[in-house]
Design an enzyme around this catalytic site. Structure first.
Site, short mmCIF file in Angstrom:
data_model
loop_
_atom_site.label_atom_id
_atom_site.label_comp_id
_atom_site.label_asym_id
_atom_site.label_seq_id
_atom_site.Cartn_x
_atom_site.Cartn_y
_atom_site.Cartn_z
N HIS A 63 16.86 61.43 69.17
CA HIS A 63 17.60 62.41 69.96
C HIS A 63 17.28 62.37 71.44
CE1 HIS A 63 19.84 63.80 66.65
NE2 HIS A 63 18.78 64.23 65.98
N ARG A 81 21.14 52.25 64.58
CA ARG A 81 22.35 52.35 63.76
C ARG A 81 23.31 51.20 64.06
NH1 ARG A 81 23.81 57.41 61.56
NH2 ARG A 81 25.89 56.51 61.57
N ASN A 99 10.39 61.05 65.39
CA ASN A 99 11.67 60.35 65.49
C ASN A 99 12.28 60.64 66.87
OD1 ASN A 99 14.52 59.99 65.42
ND2 ASN A 99 14.40 59.77 63.20
N GLU A 126 14.15 52.78 61.25
CA GLU A 126 15.15 53.21 60.26
C GLU A 126 16.39 52.36 60.44
OE1 GLU A 126 16.22 57.28 60.53
OE2 GLU A 126 14.17 57.95 60.26
N GLU A 162 10.79 57.83 51.22
CA GLU A 162 10.81 59.01 52.09
C GLU A 162 11.73 60.01 51.41
OE1 GLU A 162 11.19 58.55 56.33
OE2 GLU A 162 12.23 60.48 56.49
N THR A 216 25.21 61.90 46.09
CA THR A 216 25.79 63.22 46.41
C THR A 216 24.78 64.10 47.13
OG1 THR A 216 25.15 63.90 44.21
CG2 THR A 216 27.47 63.32 44.52
N ARG A 252 24.81 54.53 68.07
CA ARG A 252 25.15 55.87 68.54
C ARG A 252 24.09 56.41 69.51
NH1 ARG A 252 26.04 59.83 63.56
NH2 ARG A 252 27.70 58.33 63.26
N HIS A 268 13.64 64.93 57.42
CA HIS A 268 14.98 65.42 57.72
C HIS A 268 15.00 66.95 57.70
CE1 HIS A 268 19.17 64.49 58.65
NE2 HIS A 268 19.35 65.72 58.23
N HIS A 282 15.92 54.94 64.79
CA HIS A 282 16.99 54.49 63.88
C HIS A 282 17.98 53.64 64.69
CE1 HIS A 282 20.25 55.85 60.72
NE2 HIS A 282 20.20 54.54 60.87
N1 PXP Z 1 13.92 60.73 58.25
C1 PXP Z 1 15.08 60.05 58.22
C2 PXP Z 1 15.25 58.97 57.20
C3 PXP Z 1 16.11 60.31 59.14
O1 PXP Z 1 17.25 59.61 59.09
C4 PXP Z 1 15.89 61.31 60.13
C5 PXP Z 1 16.92 61.57 61.16
O2 PXP Z 1 18.03 62.09 60.65
C6 PXP Z 1 14.68 62.01 60.11
C7 PXP Z 1 13.73 61.70 59.17
C8 PXP Z 1 14.41 63.08 61.11
O3 PXP Z 1 15.24 64.17 60.89
P1 PXP Z 1 15.24 65.37 61.91
O4 PXP Z 1 15.77 64.85 63.20
O5 PXP Z 1 16.13 66.38 61.27
O6 PXP Z 1 13.81 65.84 62.05
#
Ligand code: PXP
Length: 269
Positions: free
Chosen positions: A10, A49, A7, A74, A155, A105, A53, A219, A47
């Site tokens: 970042h 968004r 991913n 995403e 996922e 939640t 962002r 995540h 992603h």
């Molecule tokens: N999977 C999904 C659905 C996400 O939204 C994210 C990013 O938040 C990730 C995986 C990757 O998470 P991380 O950056 O914490 O590895």
């Protein structure tokens, strides 16, 4: 073999911190994606968004055009972004919650509450040749609803597991960078001390697999908590962002991806 989707959000977060709104700037998520793929990553996740962002529209188009790999987009289940996906045609769309009302939640998508609209979107995306994944907590009702939507993947949200793991580590008085860390057997984490979420992930993966869903996870995953996660069966792909991008700052993206792939070789399904 367990696959890695990197991913790259970042990378864009860092760029936007300096260049927001200027249509340019470094670092380039597309360049980062190229390096990830050359290092052996099986796919790239981004992603887009609604608030843009981090990843921008131009990023996803450039990714599609210039990086020959499986693209997992995403996105929220909203008309604007669905229309973009139908034009862009990523290989997979992972539907995620962006608004508070869409979230359970436990942090995953509320499929039970949005089954009809998710099924409609799933149909549109599948008709365009795009596989669909739903990002959900390992909750029995959510998994059953995900199967009813006809999605190809779920996922499983590993955020709570990652939080529990980090809390357990700090209770043991070791930092995640402890050189002894990977000597800790996964069973040590699942003992009386630790995770209530790991058993839920294990039974959630079993349930999803039995319902014909392919099982991804993501995540908060990192090199420290992955050995514990490997007790979860049937995993097809992990989507990992923050820890790889963070590690890349010190050792470079190629090395960060290769380290993660090496660790993932230990998964036995
Ligand atoms: N999977 C999904 C659905 C996400 O939204 C994210 C990013 O938040 C990730 C995986 C990757 O998470 P991380 O950056 O914490 O590895």
């Amino acid at each position: 073999m367990l696959k890695l989707g990197v991913n790259i959000d970042h990378v864009a977060t860092l760029r936007e911190a300096r260049y927001r709104g200027r249509g340019l700037g470094e670092p380039s998520p597309v360049e980062a994606a190229r390096i990830c793929v050359a290092a052996g990553a099986h796919g790239i996740t981004a992603h887009l968004r609604e608030d843009r962002r981090h990843i921008q529209d131009r990023d996803v188009w450039e990714l599609r055009e210039k990086v020959a790999t499986r693209l997992n987009l995403e996105m929220a289940d909203v008309p604007e972004i669905v229309a973009i996906a139908l034009k862009l045609r990523p290989d997979v769309v992972c539907l995620v919650p962006e608004r508070r009302l869409e979230v359970t939640t436990e942090g995953g998508l509320d499929v039970v509450g949005h089954e009809k609209s998710l099924t409609e979107t799933r149909l549109k995306l599948n008709d365009a040749g795009i596989d669909v994944s739903l990002f959900i907590a390992p909750d029995e009702n959510q998994i059953a609803a995900a199967a009813r939507t006809g999605s190809q993947f779920v996922e499983l949200h590993t955020g709570r597991f990652a939080d529990e793991f980090a809390a357990a580590r700090s209770r043991w008085g070791e930092t995640p960078s402890s050189p002894d860390f990977d000597k800790v057997a996964p069973a040590d984490l699942g003992g009386a001390t630790a995770s209530t979420e790991l058993p839920r992930l294990i039974s959630g993966a079993r349930q999803a697999h039995a319902l014909g869903l392919k099982v991804n996870a993501g995540h908060g995953l990192n090199r420290e908590n992955l050995p514990a996660l490997f007790r979860v069966p049937h995993l097809v792909e992990l989507n990992i962002g923050h820890s790889i991008v963070s590690r890349a700052v010190t050792v470079g993206m190629e090395a960060a991806v290769k380290e993660m792939l090496l660790l993932m070789d230990n998964y036995n399904g």
